[in-house]
Design an enzyme around this catalytic site. Structure first.
Site, short mmCIF file in Angstrom:
data_model
loop_
_atom_site.label_atom_id
_atom_site.label_comp_id
_atom_site.label_asym_id
_atom_site.label_seq_id
_atom_site.Cartn_x
_atom_site.Cartn_y
_atom_site.Cartn_z
N LYS A 142 0.84 -1.21 0.00
CA LYS A 142 0.00 0.00 0.00
C LYS A 142 0.88 1.26 0.00
CE LYS A 142 -2.90 1.11 3.67
NZ LYS A 142 -2.85 2.53 4.03
N SER A 143 1.85 1.31 0.89
CA SER A 143 2.70 2.52 0.97
C SER A 143 3.42 2.76 -0.35
CB SER A 143 3.76 2.35 2.06
OG SER A 143 3.16 2.26 3.31
N GLY B 60 -5.35 8.42 5.05
CA GLY B 60 -4.43 9.33 5.74
C GLY B 60 -3.14 9.50 4.96
N ARG C 73 -8.50 12.81 12.09
CA ARG C 73 -7.08 12.43 12.28
C ARG C 73 -6.17 13.66 12.20
NH1 ARG C 73 -5.78 7.11 9.01
NH2 ARG C 73 -3.93 7.22 10.33
N GLN D 294 4.91 9.23 6.89
CA GLN D 294 4.03 10.13 6.14
C GLN D 294 4.56 11.56 6.23
OE1 GLN D 294 0.22 9.35 7.94
NE2 GLN D 294 -0.09 7.49 6.75
N ASP E 121 1.91 -0.83 12.00
CA ASP E 121 0.62 -1.32 11.50
C ASP E 121 0.35 -2.77 11.90
OD1 ASP E 121 0.15 1.13 10.36
OD2 ASP E 121 0.93 0.56 8.40
N LYS F 142 -5.01 6.11 14.68
CA LYS F 142 -5.09 5.41 13.40
C LYS F 142 -6.55 5.47 12.92
CE LYS F 142 -0.76 4.42 12.98
NZ LYS F 142 0.02 5.10 11.93
N ARG G 67 -7.49 -3.00 9.98
CA ARG G 67 -6.53 -3.87 10.68
C ARG G 67 -7.13 -4.52 11.93
NH1 ARG G 67 -2.48 -3.28 7.13
NH2 ARG G 67 -1.99 -1.18 6.48
C1 S3P Z 1 2.43 4.94 6.23
C2 S3P Z 1 3.06 5.26 7.40
C3 S3P Z 1 2.58 4.90 8.74
C4 S3P Z 1 1.56 3.79 8.65
C5 S3P Z 1 0.55 4.01 7.58
C6 S3P Z 1 1.21 4.12 6.22
C7 S3P Z 1 3.00 5.40 4.94
O1 S3P Z 1 1.98 6.01 9.36
O2 S3P Z 1 0.92 3.62 9.89
O3 S3P Z 1 -0.37 2.93 7.52
O4 S3P Z 1 2.63 4.88 3.89
O5 S3P Z 1 3.85 6.30 4.97
P1 S3P Z 1 2.85 7.12 10.14
O6 S3P Z 1 3.66 7.85 9.15
O7 S3P Z 1 1.82 8.02 10.77
O8 S3P Z 1 3.66 6.38 11.15
#
Ligand code: S3P
Length: 433
Positions: A22-23, A94, A122, A171, A316, A343, A393
């Site tokens: 996903k990221s 997010g 959020r 993020q 996660d 989250k 999740r």
């Molecule tokens: C993500 C970073 C994480 C993670 C989220 C995806 C990303 O969040 O929990 O599901 O793709 O950069 P944080 O940056 O708030 O730790």
């Protein structure tokens, strides 16, 4: 949606191909849109969140052809974004909202962002504050000391900053680095503990002028060039549900194909191995993101201690690690879990409430401005009515708990799983003996 019934499994056997990360899918689409030329993204994750990013990029004038059957996305761009005709919809994603904010802050036109109710709650100040220091003109909805969507971004000239990130967040780091692509000077981000480094790897793949040494990443204003093809590995966060299920359910042996094993993401594997989990990496490949097949066999787990510094590498996976801990012998301690409060839902709350029904003894303690979880494991899980709290999740973790429970469980709503893993239930059904 109708609740689903989960029967205890007698064994899990077979091979699974988990969907793309996903990221990495979000970042691949964004960088393809910001670079000149045609990019083909293979094994893109067609989930609700990643579709938000594609739709936003399309609204910003980027040409996108998506073939869901082939998990392929073709992006043609001249590297420039165009003013959108309406509000940009961030849905529940997010990552889209926070990461894209770094890009939007540098555009010569106004954008307005809004989202679904869960994302409106959020926190956004964590991204807005450093971007404002770079010169961004962002006006957001304020509540208490934080800021939230909806928000508007006005054109401004950005300049580089040196940012020290106290709470590691990929993020936030990504938003600053994306803004750094447009800023005058050299933008640097230093993290206390390294969070997932997909943005850094991918910026290099797209020929950005970037250096990463230890916890410090610096970027200069850059013009991006597409590498042509981008291949995305399977998502370790999705694989984690199968890994824990295969460890907990007796008579199991499962192989997960082509999973991303980026060192900044495999905290879940280190913890489960420490707990006595029989997990092996096979057929390692060193692509721009390392990947491997992961073989997992049923194991007797023992409790462990997870320290605060480990959290960014498994943030996660905490809900599913809590399920592993609930059946491991002894008391598992997980320190520094405060981030779980913000989250998709408050995951400390969602997991504790479900654990109460499953008969698992869990305690939450406030420690030094953070929180610690203590889970006493080893007793069989009750048959129970479980709740997803509309969080993907929590839902998937409760499905795993149901497979390993002593009796039949019900789970109220699994629709939210589409956020990151459409096809989750079908993939599990093929493994259940
Ligand atoms: C993500 C970073 C994480 C993670 C989220 C995806 C990303 O969040 O929990 O599901 O793709 O950069 P944080 O940056 O708030 O730790």
């Amino acid at each position: 949606m109708k609740p689903i019934t989960i029967k205890p499994a007698k064994g899990l056997r077979g091979t699974v191909v988990v969907p793309g990360d996903k990221s990495i899918s979000h970042r691949a689409a964004i960088l393809a849109a910001l670079s000149c030329g045609k990019t083909r993204i293979n094994n893109f994750l067609f989930s609700d969140d990643c579709l938000v990013t594609l739709n936003v990029l399309a609204a910003l004038g980027v040409k996108i052809r998506a073939d869901k059957n082939k998990n392929e996305v073709l992006i043609s761009s001249d590297g420039r974004l165009r003013p959108p005709k309406s509000l940009l919809w961030m849905g529940e994603s997010g990552t889209s909202a926070r990461v894209l904010l770094g890009v939007l802050a540098a555009q010569p036109f106004v954008t307005k962002l809004t989202a679904a109710s869960s994302l409106l709650k959020r926190p956004m100040a964590r991204v807005i504050v450093p971007l404002r220091l770079m010169g961004a003109d962002i006006r957001a909805h304020k509540k208490g000391r934080d800021e939230f969507l909806p928000l508007a971004v006005f054109p401004s000239k950005l300049s580089a900053i040196k940012w020290r990130q106290e709470v590691s967040s990929a993020q936030v780091k990504s938003a600053i680095l994306f803004a750094g692509l447009y800023a005058q000077g050299r933008t640097c981000v230093t993290e206390s503990t390294v969070s997932r480094d997909h943005t850094e790897r991918m910026l290099k793949l797209f020929h950005a002028s970037l250096t990463a040494k230890g916890n410090k990443i610096c970027i200069n204003k850059s013009v991006l060039k597409t590498p042509g093809d981008v291949n995305i590995s399977g998502d370790i966060s999705s694989a984690a549900f199968f890994i824990v299920a295969a460890l907990l359910v007796k008579n199991s042996k499962v192989v997960l194909k082509n999973v991303g094993i980026n060192p900044t993401r495999i905290g879940v594997i280190s913890v489960l191995k420490r707990m006595g989990g029989r997990i092996r990496f096979l057929n390692r490949k060193d692509l721009f993101e390392p990947q491997a097949d992961i073989e997992v066999s049923s194991s007797d787990l023992r409790a462990t201690v997870i320290d605060e510094q480990e959290i960014p590498g498994l943030v996660d996976e905490i809900p599913v690690l809590m399920v592993a801990a609930s059946l491991a012998h002894g008391k598992t301690i997980i320190r520094g879990v405060k981030e779980l409060r913000v989250k998709e839902t408050d995951r400390i709350c969602s997991m504790s409430q479900n654990f109460l029904k499953l008969g698992v003894n869990v305690r939450v303690r406030a420690v030094n401005k953070n929180e610690t979880l203590e889970i006493i494991g080893g007793r069989s899980l009750n048959s129970a009515k479980l709740y997803s709290f509309s969080d993907h999740r929590t839902a998937m973790s409760m499905f795993v708990a149901g497979l390993a429970a002593g009796g039949v469980c019900r789970l109220d709503d699994v629709f939210c799983i589409n956020k990151s893993f459409p096809g989750f239930l079908t993939a599990f059904k093929q493994l259940i003996c």
